[in-house]
Design an enzyme around this catalytic site. Sequence first.
Site, short mmCIF file in Angstrom:
data_model
loop_
_atom_site.label_atom_id
_atom_site.label_comp_id
_atom_site.label_asym_id
_atom_site.label_seq_id
_atom_site.Cartn_x
_atom_site.Cartn_y
_atom_site.Cartn_z
N SER A 129 -4.15 0.56 -4.33
CA SER A 129 -3.69 -0.33 -3.28
C SER A 129 -2.40 0.22 -2.67
CB SER A 129 -3.51 -1.75 -3.84
OG SER A 129 -3.36 -2.70 -2.82
N ASP A 147 -14.40 -4.31 0.07
CA ASP A 147 -12.99 -4.68 -0.11
C ASP A 147 -12.57 -5.60 1.04
OD1 ASP A 147 -10.23 -4.79 -0.46
OD2 ASP A 147 -10.11 -2.73 -1.17
N HIS A 150 -11.73 -5.23 -3.87
CA HIS A 150 -10.48 -4.48 -4.06
C HIS A 150 -10.26 -4.09 -5.52
CE1 HIS A 150 -6.70 -2.97 -2.63
NE2 HIS A 150 -5.98 -3.76 -3.40
#
Length: 726
Positions: free
Chosen positions: A596, A671, A703
Amino acid sequence: MFRYSFLFLSTVMLLLGESTFAQEKKTVSLEDVFKSNTFSQKSVYGINWMKDGQYYSSLQRDVTGAKVVKINVASGEEEAVLIDGGALGVNFSSYSFNPDETKALIASEVESIYRRSSKGVFHLVDLKSATAQKLMDGEKIMYATLSPDNDKVAFVKDNNIYMVELANNQVTQITEDGKWNHIINGAADWVYEEEFSMSRAFEWSPDGKKIAFIRFDETDVPEYNMQTWGKLYPEDYRFKYPKAGEKNAEVSIHVYDLSSKKTVSMNTGEDKDIYLPRIYWTNDPNTLAFLRLNRLQNQLDLLYANTVTGETTRILQEKSDTYVDLNYNDDLRFLEADKGFIRTSEQDGFKHIYHHDNQGKLIRQITSGNWEVTNLVGVDEKNKMIYYISTETSPLERNLYVINMDGRGKKILTPEKGNTSVNMSRDFKYFIANHSNANTPLKVSLNEASGKLVKVLEENEGLKNKLNEFTLSDKAFFTFQTVDGTALNGYMIKPADFDESKKYPVLMYVYGGPGSQNVMNSWGGTRDFWHHHLAAEGYIVVCVDNRGTGARGRDFKHMTYANLGKLETEDQIAGAKFMASMPFVDASRIGIWGWSYGGYMSSLALLMGNDVFKAAIAVAPVTTWRYYDTIYTERYLQTPQLNAVGYDDYSPITHVNKLKGNYLLIHGTGDDNVHYQNAVDMVDALIKADKHFETMYYPNRNHGIYGGNTTWHLYSLMTDWIKKKL
């Protein structure tokens, strides 16, 4: 005879090796980490304190199913089964009591939607008769919540708010205009849920006669189209997602009166391009409080609303040259008998506790110092004491403290080194502490308010014994100076058989986003044990918290404002150079990985530190902040219209021509948070720059990239890649 046996055994041990009689310790394998649950730790789940403070309840599971048991605090013994899922025929996963503990709501067949939202089948359990009443004939609903007067339940279904009267099962639809991708009543939209940590957006009044709710009009918010794969023709999943600089949902606050069946709108001001992230009932059932943030999030207002007229009054305001962080201004507790309210703020540079009167005037700042209150645990009005968690001993530590409301008599209640979180009883006589440190797994204990231990509830002895079977090196903490002389904290995991005369490759692990923290004296879990596996394979694993991360005050956190990526990348490169200066490090074999924001950081580090880093893995990375959501991105960068340079100068896409080392890009196509679009544009830019790299996409994974065999596949893939490329 004894001498003869000893000599005989010694001879056998020389011939066969000591391992025949003393088991050799093992190194950590991938199978240990991801397939056998070898290192999973136990906790104590579903604990709720009961109203008299002498009991708490706990959610447990056995062969008969889920049950809620009542436990005596003094003896630690189970005294009764309050809810028996097996007997009721309901396999529930969560529960909540009404205020007088005569009824409970239990949820089953729960289906996750996004990070915090879910829907499920709800039953109302009568604890006296041990019977269950199914709500809405078993339709899945969201956020079912009992009224304070015990006779109603409010919930959200199909973007509308409903209420059911329990005596006769009569259902009242409170709002009528809810519609997918247009209007949401009583539940947060995607971006509020993700960035303001909220999902339910309605609250019962203290007397149970009114419901306050937030309405989201997201009609004009652009849609993101996320294709799902698996059928003959891929399907589209469209949902409202406001990317930086784009239109947000228009939000408003309303109060429904159950007796008049009328809804009154609260006056939130003339500016409609705002955020309304919190609503709170004061102790007056006719006064609602709420927070209002402007679009750039550099002004926060607390307002009181008259729920009869809808008129509002601003009680206090905070402004900043950068941003006012809601996460640091979110603890608000209203006191009885017009004694004002307690709140937290970082207005003096660190998050601390403040006492105001009902007009917003400051009575006193209760805590102060160059450290942070991370959690306001509770306010004991009767004894005029406040319990809180803070970083006073170190940014790496978390301890429970108590202080008088006049700011005197501060005392530490959990002095153990490490990180502690607590669940305090409603009468402030006991607390349950969850404690760990970097090298010791979770310990759950029951304690008196003074800190005195009553009973250990879980010590993870099984895991500790299992750990003794493995060769593990401790996580060691260190500090070094970055380019501007700022001291940064880090940790290091060395191979258990570390030899200073050898040269080792280094893999750095990074997150690095604003207010985050990876370097803490706490148990790390699965990802840490993957790092231990890599250490067993001959790598040194290192993590550094760069400038902009949390627990070190507002100025340290806000250094990266309006220019995300610059200082953070400088600090990760400085960390790599610091490691390269060590005599036991192979400076030609330093890599970095992250997920991320960490994938954003690992990409930038490899590109801009191409003379330092040999390899990088970026999992689900942001590659341009133009693709991320309004609330998070604009808080730190303003809008793209106001700060285009801040968006583009430190986008990894801008620097693809600098790639020299090995790059692995991983993303899930499902995601909903950091869109797969980020990976697609990064790949396109790398191709245009004629750069070679590797990619892996996971179909329909979100995600977190998990489900079924996914986690094993992902980490075994990364492990093999690291061994080949670093």
